[in-house]
Design a protein around this motif. Structure first.
Motif, short mmCIF file in Angstrom:
data_model
loop_
_atom_site.label_atom_id
_atom_site.label_comp_id
_atom_site.label_asym_id
_atom_site.label_seq_id
_atom_site.Cartn_x
_atom_site.Cartn_y
_atom_site.Cartn_z
N ARG A 109 -33.38 4.72 19.57
CA ARG A 109 -34.14 5.19 20.72
C ARG A 109 -33.22 5.70 21.83
O ARG A 109 -33.52 6.68 22.49
N ARG A 110 -32.09 5.04 22.01
CA ARG A 110 -31.12 5.46 23.03
C ARG A 110 -30.56 6.85 22.69
O ARG A 110 -30.43 7.70 23.57
N LYS A 150 -33.24 9.59 23.44
CA LYS A 150 -33.42 9.92 24.85
C LYS A 150 -32.40 10.95 25.31
O LYS A 150 -32.69 11.75 26.20
N LYS A 151 -31.22 10.96 24.69
CA LYS A 151 -30.19 11.93 25.06
C LYS A 151 -30.56 13.34 24.64
O LYS A 151 -30.21 14.31 25.31
N ALA A 211 -33.85 14.37 23.74
CA ALA A 211 -35.29 14.64 23.80
C ALA A 211 -35.66 15.82 24.69
O ALA A 211 -36.56 16.58 24.38
N ARG A 269 -42.16 11.68 21.65
CA ARG A 269 -41.49 11.06 20.51
C ARG A 269 -42.54 10.65 19.49
O ARG A 269 -43.58 10.09 19.82
N ASP A 301 -42.91 9.52 26.84
CA ASP A 301 -42.17 8.47 27.54
C ASP A 301 -42.12 8.69 29.04
O ASP A 301 -41.99 7.74 29.80
N VAL A 302 -42.24 9.94 29.49
CA VAL A 302 -42.21 10.22 30.93
C VAL A 302 -43.46 9.66 31.59
O VAL A 302 -43.39 8.96 32.60
N ASP A 342 -38.73 9.43 15.85
CA ASP A 342 -38.20 8.09 16.08
C ASP A 342 -38.50 7.24 14.85
O ASP A 342 -39.62 6.78 14.68
#
Length: 120
Positions: free
Chosen positions: A16-17, A20-21, A23, A28, A45-46, A96
């Motif tokens: 997941r980390r 996020k870089k 995306a 997701r 996620d936002v 994901d």
């Protein structure tokens, strides 16, 4: 030595980390698989909300599937979640896989989602 549950949580967090870089604001497509079923969600996620979801437990799929725990069922779930995501206005996502290897049912779900119209 870490317990199995800690290792799974750490692996899912690592995936997941990294997502996020890359995306860039894309939702997701999160996958969870159990021994009997498979589940997929398109998550923003936002905003912190689910845009579309599907699983082998959905009434629209249950009658058509032999079992919820095979590749055919996973592909059907992928197509259904893609159809619902496109209806919600989402065409690009990041995949994901969670703590699961991109193999077997997880790969079949991804292929079904691509056939259904999602790009990732």
């Amino acid at each position: 030595m870490a317990s199995r549950k800690e290792a799974i949580t750490r692996r899912a967090s690592r995936v997941r980390r990294q997502l996020k870089k890359v995306a860039n604001g894309r939702p997701r497509l999160s996958v969870h698989r159990s021994s009997k079923n498979i589940y997929a969600q398109v998550i923003d996620d936002v905003a912190g909300r689910t845009l579309a979801a599907a699983s082998t437990l959905d009434a629209s799929l249950r009658g058509d599937l032999k079992t919820g725990a095979d590749r055919a069922a996973a592909e059907a779930v992928g197509k259904l979640v893609a159809e619902r995501a496109v209806k919600a206005g989402v065409s690009e996502v990041v995949f994901d896989r969670g703590s699961f290897i991109f193999h077997g049912r997880v790969k079949a779900l991804a292929d079904g989602a691509r056939e259904g119209g999602l790009t990732f």
